[in-house]
Write a protein that holds these residues in place. Structure first.
Motif, PDB file in Angstrom:
ATOM      1  N   PHE A 105       1.065  -1.182  -0.165  1.00  0.00           N
ATOM      2  CA  PHE A 105       0.021   0.117   0.033  1.00  0.00           C
ATOM      3  C   PHE A 105       0.940   1.250   0.063  1.00  0.00           C
ATOM      4  O   PHE A 105       0.607   2.183  -0.617  1.00  0.00           O
ATOM      5  N   LEU A 106       1.988   1.072   0.766  1.00  0.00           N
ATOM      6  CA  LEU A 106       2.732   2.378   1.038  1.00  0.00           C
ATOM      7  C   LEU A 106       3.437   2.865  -0.350  1.00  0.00           C
ATOM      8  O   LEU A 106       3.388   3.917  -0.864  1.00  0.00           O
ATOM      9  N   LEU A 107       3.939   1.636  -1.126  1.00  0.00           N
ATOM     10  CA  LEU A 107       4.585   1.886  -2.527  1.00  0.00           C
ATOM     11  C   LEU A 107       3.592   2.376  -3.392  1.00  0.00           C
ATOM     12  O   LEU A 107       3.850   3.196  -4.207  1.00  0.00           O
ATOM     13  N   TRP A 108       2.356   1.835  -3.503  1.00  0.00           N
ATOM     14  CA  TRP A 108       1.222   2.189  -4.287  1.00  0.00           C
ATOM     15  C   TRP A 108       1.035   3.571  -4.149  1.00  0.00           C
ATOM     16  O   TRP A 108       0.927   4.429  -5.025  1.00  0.00           O
ATOM     17  N   ARG A 109       0.844   4.043  -2.826  1.00  0.00           N
ATOM     18  CA  ARG A 109       0.405   5.339  -2.432  1.00  0.00           C
ATOM     19  C   ARG A 109       1.656   6.381  -2.812  1.00  0.00           C
ATOM     20  O   ARG A 109       1.359   7.657  -3.262  1.00  0.00           O
ATOM     21  N   THR A 110       2.994   6.109  -2.695  1.00  0.00           N
ATOM     22  CA  THR A 110       3.992   6.866  -3.162  1.00  0.00           C
ATOM     23  C   THR A 110       3.741   7.151  -4.520  1.00  0.00           C
ATOM     24  O   THR A 110       4.130   8.219  -5.101  1.00  0.00           O
ATOM     25  N   GLY A 111       3.345   6.248  -5.364  1.00  0.00           N
ATOM     26  CA  GLY A 111       3.264   6.350  -6.997  1.00  0.00           C
ATOM     27  C   GLY A 111       2.216   7.324  -7.120  1.00  0.00           C
ATOM     28  O   GLY A 111       2.156   8.111  -8.096  1.00  0.00           O
ATOM     29  N   GLU A 112       0.999   7.005  -6.283  1.00  0.00           N
ATOM     30  CA  GLU A 112      -0.096   8.034  -6.582  1.00  0.00           C
ATOM     31  C   GLU A 112       0.257   9.624  -6.254  1.00  0.00           C
ATOM     32  O   GLU A 112      -0.196  10.283  -6.968  1.00  0.00           O
ATOM     33  N   ILE A 113       1.008   9.660  -5.263  1.00  0.00           N
ATOM     34  CA  ILE A 113       1.388  11.009  -4.641  1.00  0.00           C
ATOM     35  C   ILE A 113       2.305  11.598  -5.950  1.00  0.00           C
ATOM     36  O   ILE A 113       2.267  12.741  -6.143  1.00  0.00           O
ATOM     37  N   LEU A 114       3.181  10.598  -6.397  1.00  0.00           N
ATOM     38  CA  LEU A 114       4.065  11.165  -7.520  1.00  0.00           C
ATOM     39  C   LEU A 114       3.490  11.719  -8.772  1.00  0.00           C
ATOM     40  O   LEU A 114       3.489  12.603  -9.449  1.00  0.00           O
ATOM     41  N   LYS A 115       2.183  10.748  -8.998  1.00  0.00           N
ATOM     42  CA  LYS A 115       1.375  11.109 -10.293  1.00  0.00           C
ATOM     43  C   LYS A 115       0.792  12.452 -10.074  1.00  0.00           C
ATOM     44  O   LYS A 115       0.567  13.394 -10.806  1.00  0.00           O
ATOM     45  N   ASP A 116      -0.014  12.913  -8.813  1.00  0.00           N
ATOM     46  CA  ASP A 116      -0.548  13.900  -8.667  1.00  0.00           C
ATOM     47  C   ASP A 116       0.367  15.283  -8.497  1.00  0.00           C
ATOM     48  O   ASP A 116      -0.227  16.322  -8.843  1.00  0.00           O
ATOM     49  N   ALA A 117       1.558  14.908  -8.054  1.00  0.00           N
ATOM     50  CA  ALA A 117       2.572  16.134  -8.031  1.00  0.00           C
ATOM     51  C   ALA A 117       3.445  16.074  -9.046  1.00  0.00           C
ATOM     52  O   ALA A 117       4.648  16.396  -8.804  1.00  0.00           O
ATOM     53  N   ASP A 118       2.904  15.999 -10.346  1.00  0.00           N
ATOM     54  CA  ASP A 118       3.721  15.995 -11.513  1.00  0.00           C
ATOM     55  C   ASP A 118       4.214  17.233 -12.164  1.00  0.00           C
ATOM     56  O   ASP A 118       3.709  17.610 -13.282  1.00  0.00           O
ATOM     57  N   LYS A 119       4.780  18.131 -11.464  1.00  0.00           N
ATOM     58  CA  LYS A 119       5.096  19.480 -11.690  1.00  0.00           C
ATOM     59  C   LYS A 119       6.297  19.378 -12.578  1.00  0.00           C
ATOM     60  O   LYS A 119       6.367  20.138 -13.677  1.00  0.00           O
ATOM     61  N   ARG A 120       7.361  18.669 -12.316  1.00  0.00           N
ATOM     62  CA  ARG A 120       8.708  18.599 -13.020  1.00  0.00           C
ATOM     63  C   ARG A 120       8.740  17.608 -14.164  1.00  0.00           C
ATOM     64  O   ARG A 120       9.545  17.484 -14.865  1.00  0.00           O
ATOM     65  N   GLY A 121       7.611  16.780 -14.157  1.00  0.00           N
ATOM     66  CA  GLY A 121       7.548  16.080 -15.204  1.00  0.00           C
ATOM     67  C   GLY A 121       7.639  14.682 -14.526  1.00  0.00           C
ATOM     68  O   GLY A 121       7.678  14.526 -13.198  1.00  0.00           O
ATOM     69  N   PRO A 122       7.376  13.707 -15.087  1.00  0.00           N
ATOM     70  CA  PRO A 122       7.144  12.163 -14.503  1.00  0.00           C
ATOM     71  C   PRO A 122       8.488  11.824 -13.750  1.00  0.00           C
ATOM     72  O   PRO A 122       9.645  12.064 -14.208  1.00  0.00           O
ATOM     73  N   VAL A 123       8.387  11.238 -12.626  1.00  0.00           N
ATOM     74  CA  VAL A 123       9.528  10.725 -11.711  1.00  0.00           C
ATOM     75  C   VAL A 123       9.628   9.292 -12.147  1.00  0.00           C
ATOM     76  O   VAL A 123       8.654   8.347 -11.642  1.00  0.00           O
ATOM     77  N   PRO A 124      10.643   8.925 -12.922  1.00  0.00           N
ATOM     78  CA  PRO A 124      10.818   7.447 -12.938  1.00  0.00           C
ATOM     79  C   PRO A 124      11.009   6.602 -11.510  1.00  0.00           C
ATOM     80  O   PRO A 124      11.742   6.908 -10.679  1.00  0.00           O
ATOM     81  N   LEU A 125      10.187   5.669 -11.370  1.00  0.00           N
ATOM     82  CA  LEU A 125      10.096   4.719 -10.171  1.00  0.00           C
ATOM     83  C   LEU A 125      11.501   3.965 -10.302  1.00  0.00           C
ATOM     84  O   LEU A 125      11.753   3.175 -11.541  1.00  0.00           O
ATOM     85  N   PRO A 126      12.232   3.742  -8.980  1.00  0.00           N
ATOM     86  CA  PRO A 126      13.286   2.895  -9.176  1.00  0.00           C
ATOM     87  C   PRO A 126      13.028   1.354  -9.004  1.00  0.00           C
ATOM     88  O   PRO A 126      11.803   1.128  -9.111  1.00  0.00           O
ATOM     89  N   SER A 127      13.648   0.534  -8.813  1.00  0.00           N
ATOM     90  CA  SER A 127      13.411  -1.133  -8.968  1.00  0.00           C
ATOM     91  C   SER A 127      12.626  -1.266  -7.536  1.00  0.00           C
ATOM     92  O   SER A 127      12.843  -0.318  -6.536  1.00  0.00           O
ATOM     93  N   ARG A 128      11.906  -2.245  -7.454  1.00  0.00           N
ATOM     94  CA  ARG A 128      11.276  -2.643  -6.306  1.00  0.00           C
ATOM     95  C   ARG A 128      12.277  -2.654  -5.183  1.00  0.00           C
ATOM     96  O   ARG A 128      12.019  -2.162  -3.938  1.00  0.00           O
ATOM     97  N   SER A 129      13.207  -3.263  -5.042  1.00  0.00           N
ATOM     98  CA  SER A 129      14.148  -3.414  -3.956  1.00  0.00           C
ATOM     99  C   SER A 129      14.776  -2.163  -3.641  1.00  0.00           C
ATOM    100  O   SER A 129      14.905  -1.766  -2.328  1.00  0.00           O
ATOM    101  N   THR A 130      14.857  -1.181  -4.530  1.00  0.00           N
ATOM    102  CA  THR A 130      15.486   0.188  -3.978  1.00  0.00           C
ATOM    103  C   THR A 130      14.310   0.857  -3.343  1.00  0.00           C
ATOM    104  O   THR A 130      14.733   1.643  -2.324  1.00  0.00           O
TER     105      THR A 130
END
Length: 119
Positions: free
Chosen positions: A77-102
């Motif tokens: 859930f936390l990883l999903w929510r992090t992705g959602e927050i990044l989508k909403d705050a898309d001011k600088r452009g999309p932030v690429p998600l690192p690998s799952r282990s990172t």
């Protein structure tokens, strides 16, 4: 000539040295004294969260703070929510998600000492 002899002496003793390196050290010593012989490489400062994008760290911190105020959440859930927050705050452009282990390593650093997840 003296520098070549000293380089040969150091090499024979098992220390790889060239006449140029010996001359360079001699000149630094003449200019700055003993401090001139010190290691002049800059000290590297490792960022607290590695090479992680600041927007990623801020988004994960926000997701964690939301989870602490609510109830125990899962890591997924936390990883999903992090992705959602990044989508909403898309001011600088999309932030690429690192690998799952990172992402897991970052989450471990950010949640150290808290009871955000059921771990």
């Amino acid at each position: 000539m003296r520098e070549c002899a000293k380089a040969a002496e150091l090499t024979a003793a098992g220390h790889k040295a060239s006449a140029r390196a010996v001359g360079k050290k001699r000149r630094r010593y003449e200019t700055n004294g003993v401090l001139g012989l010190a290691d002049h490489r800059s000290v590297r400062r490792t960022p607290r969260y590695g090479a992680m994008d600041e927007a990623m760290v801020a988004a994960m911190q926000q997701a964690i703070s939301e989870a602490v105020e609510a109830f125990t959440r899962t890591v997924t859930f936390l990883l999903w929510r992090t992705g959602e927050i990044l989508k909403d705050a898309d001011k600088r452009g999309p932030v690429p998600l690192p690998s799952r282990s990172t992402l897991y390593r970052l989450l471990d650093k950010l949640t150290a000492g808290t009871h955000t997840t059921a771990q």
